[in-house]
Design a protein around this motif. Structure first.
Motif, short mmCIF file in Angstrom:
data_model
loop_
_atom_site.label_atom_id
_atom_site.label_comp_id
_atom_site.label_asym_id
_atom_site.label_seq_id
_atom_site.Cartn_x
_atom_site.Cartn_y
_atom_site.Cartn_z
N ARG A 108 3.91 1.46 -1.36
CA ARG A 108 4.56 1.54 -2.68
C ARG A 108 3.55 1.95 -3.75
O ARG A 108 3.84 2.73 -4.64
CB ARG A 108 5.20 0.19 -3.01
CG ARG A 108 5.83 0.07 -4.39
CD ARG A 108 6.90 1.09 -4.62
NE ARG A 108 7.59 0.91 -5.88
CZ ARG A 108 7.14 1.32 -7.06
NH1 ARG A 108 5.97 1.91 -7.16
NH2 ARG A 108 7.86 1.12 -8.16
N GLY A 109 2.34 1.39 -3.66
CA GLY A 109 1.29 1.72 -4.63
C GLY A 109 1.55 1.14 -6.00
O GLY A 109 2.46 0.33 -6.21
N GLY A 110 0.75 1.55 -6.96
CA GLY A 110 0.90 1.08 -8.33
C GLY A 110 0.71 -0.43 -8.44
O GLY A 110 -0.14 -1.02 -7.78
N ARG A 111 1.54 -1.04 -9.29
CA ARG A 111 1.42 -2.48 -9.52
C ARG A 111 1.73 -3.30 -8.28
O ARG A 111 1.29 -4.44 -8.16
CB ARG A 111 2.35 -2.91 -10.66
CG ARG A 111 1.85 -2.48 -12.02
CD ARG A 111 2.65 -3.11 -13.14
NE ARG A 111 4.08 -2.90 -12.95
CZ ARG A 111 5.03 -3.68 -13.44
NH1 ARG A 111 4.71 -4.75 -14.13
NH2 ARG A 111 6.30 -3.39 -13.25
N ARG A 123 -3.53 6.46 4.25
CA ARG A 123 -2.73 7.19 3.26
C ARG A 123 -2.42 8.62 3.67
O ARG A 123 -1.43 9.18 3.28
CB ARG A 123 -3.43 7.19 1.90
CG ARG A 123 -3.21 5.92 1.11
CD ARG A 123 -2.00 6.06 0.22
NE ARG A 123 -1.65 4.83 -0.44
CZ ARG A 123 -1.80 4.60 -1.72
NH1 ARG A 123 -2.35 5.49 -2.50
NH2 ARG A 123 -1.39 3.46 -2.23
N SER A 140 11.89 -0.86 -6.33
CA SER A 140 11.19 -1.17 -7.57
C SER A 140 10.22 -2.32 -7.32
O SER A 140 10.39 -3.10 -6.38
CB SER A 140 12.18 -1.55 -8.67
OG SER A 140 12.69 -2.85 -8.44
N VAL A 141 9.22 -2.43 -8.17
CA VAL A 141 8.24 -3.51 -8.03
C VAL A 141 8.94 -4.86 -8.09
O VAL A 141 8.62 -5.77 -7.32
CB VAL A 141 7.14 -3.38 -9.11
CG1 VAL A 141 6.23 -4.60 -9.10
CG2 VAL A 141 6.33 -2.11 -8.89
N LEU A 156 0.51 -3.05 -5.47
CA LEU A 156 -0.72 -3.31 -4.72
C LEU A 156 -1.25 -4.72 -4.94
O LEU A 156 -1.72 -5.36 -4.01
CB LEU A 156 -1.80 -2.29 -5.11
CG LEU A 156 -1.59 -0.87 -4.62
CD1 LEU A 156 -2.60 0.06 -5.26
CD2 LEU A 156 -1.68 -0.80 -3.11
N TRP A 157 -1.17 -5.20 -6.16
CA TRP A 157 -1.66 -6.54 -6.43
C TRP A 157 -0.52 -7.53 -6.67
O TRP A 157 -0.64 -8.73 -6.40
CB TRP A 157 -2.62 -6.55 -7.62
CG TRP A 157 -2.00 -6.09 -8.91
CD1 TRP A 157 -1.96 -4.81 -9.41
CD2 TRP A 157 -1.30 -6.90 -9.85
NE1 TRP A 157 -1.27 -4.78 -10.59
CE2 TRP A 157 -0.86 -6.05 -10.90
CE3 TRP A 157 -1.00 -8.26 -9.92
CZ2 TRP A 157 -0.14 -6.52 -12.00
CZ3 TRP A 157 -0.28 -8.73 -11.02
CH2 TRP A 157 0.13 -7.86 -12.04
N SER A 206 0.84 -1.21 0.00
CA SER A 206 0.00 0.00 0.00
C SER A 206 0.87 1.26 0.00
O SER A 206 0.50 2.27 -0.59
CB SER A 206 -0.95 0.00 1.20
OG SER A 206 -0.27 0.30 2.40
#
Length: 196
Positions: free
Chosen positions: A62-65, A171, A116-117, A67-68, A60
Motif C-alpha cells: 500500500r505504501g505511504g502512511r 518492490r 484506504s489507509v 507503512l507505519w 509495504s
C-alpha cells in the motif's frame, strides 16, 4: 533490470516461515511469564507469524502512511486485547478470528489490495484484537504481566518489520509476484485452520 537486495531482516523472515519446527499452536514457553516469555509467544505459533508478517507485507504494498500506521495500529490494539485477556476477559471466537486473520490478510497481500489507509486500519485492528486476546489469556498471574506485554508487543513489531522489509525489498515487478504467491499460501493456511 537491477534486482533488489533482500535485507537480513527479510531473509530472517523467510527462514522463520520455513522452519519445520514452528507449530500452529504455542508449545511450552520459556519459564515464568516475563519479558522473555512475551518475546517468545508470537514467534512460537505459525498462526501469529503469518498474520503479523502479512500486515507488514500488505503495508509495504500500500505504501505511504500505511507503512507505519497499520503496524502501529496492530500493536496498539493487540495490547488492548492483551490487557483484556490478562483481566480474564476472553473474547468470543478468538481462535476462528485468528484463523480468519491469516486467510483475509493473505488474500489482501495476494491481491495487492489498495484499500484506504483507514479501511486497512479497521481490518488490521479487528484482527489485532483477537491476537492480543490470545496472548493476554496466557499472561502471568504475577506482576510480570507488564513485561510480558512489552515482550509480545516487541516481537510483533519485529514481525511487522520483517514483512515490511521483505515487501519493500520486493518492490520490483519481478519480485512482487513472489510476495503475492506468499500471500496466497498464507491465505491457504488460514483457510485450512478456519475450515478444517
Amino acid at each position: 533490470m537491477k534486482q533488489p537486495n533482500i535485507s537480513i531482516a527479510a531473509a530472517a523472515a523467510i527462514v522463520a516461515l520455513l522452519l519445520p519446527s514452528v507449530a500452529l499452536a504455542h508449545p511450552g514457553h520459556l519459564g515464568p511469564h516475563t519479558l522473555l516469555s512475551g518475546l517468545e509467544h508470537p514467534v512460537t505459533g505459525l498462526d501469529h507469524i503469518l498474520a503479523m508478517v502479512a500486515v507488514g507485507l500488505w503495508a509495504s504494498q500500500r505504501g505511504g502512511r500505511a507503512l507505519w500506521f497499520w503496524p502501529s495500529v496492530f500493536v496498539a490494539v493487540m495490547l488492548a486485547g492483551g490487557f483484556l485477556g490478562m483481566e480474564g476477559i476472553a473474547l468470543p471466537f478468538v481462535e476462528p478470528g485468528i484463523a480468519a486473520s491469516i486467510l483475509v490478510l493473505g488474500l489482501l497481500v495476494a491481491n495487492s489490495a489498495m484499500l484506504s489507509v483507514w479501511a486497512g486500519a479497521v481490518i488490521v485492528a479487528t484482527f489485532a484484537l483477537f491476537h492480543g486476546n490470545a496472548h493476554g489469556l496466557e499472561a502471568p498471574e504475577t506482576g510480570a504481566s507488564f513485561l510480558y506485554a512489552l515482550g509480545f508487543a516487541a516481537s510483533t513489531a519485529a514481525l511487522h518489520g520483517a514483512g515490511l522489509a521483505l515487501g519493500l525489498a520486493a518492490r520490483g515487478a519481478d519480485w512482487q509476484k513472489f510476495v503475492r504467491i506468499g500471500g496466497a499460501l498464507t491465505a491457504g493456511v488460514g483457510g485450512i485452520l478456519l475450515f478444517v
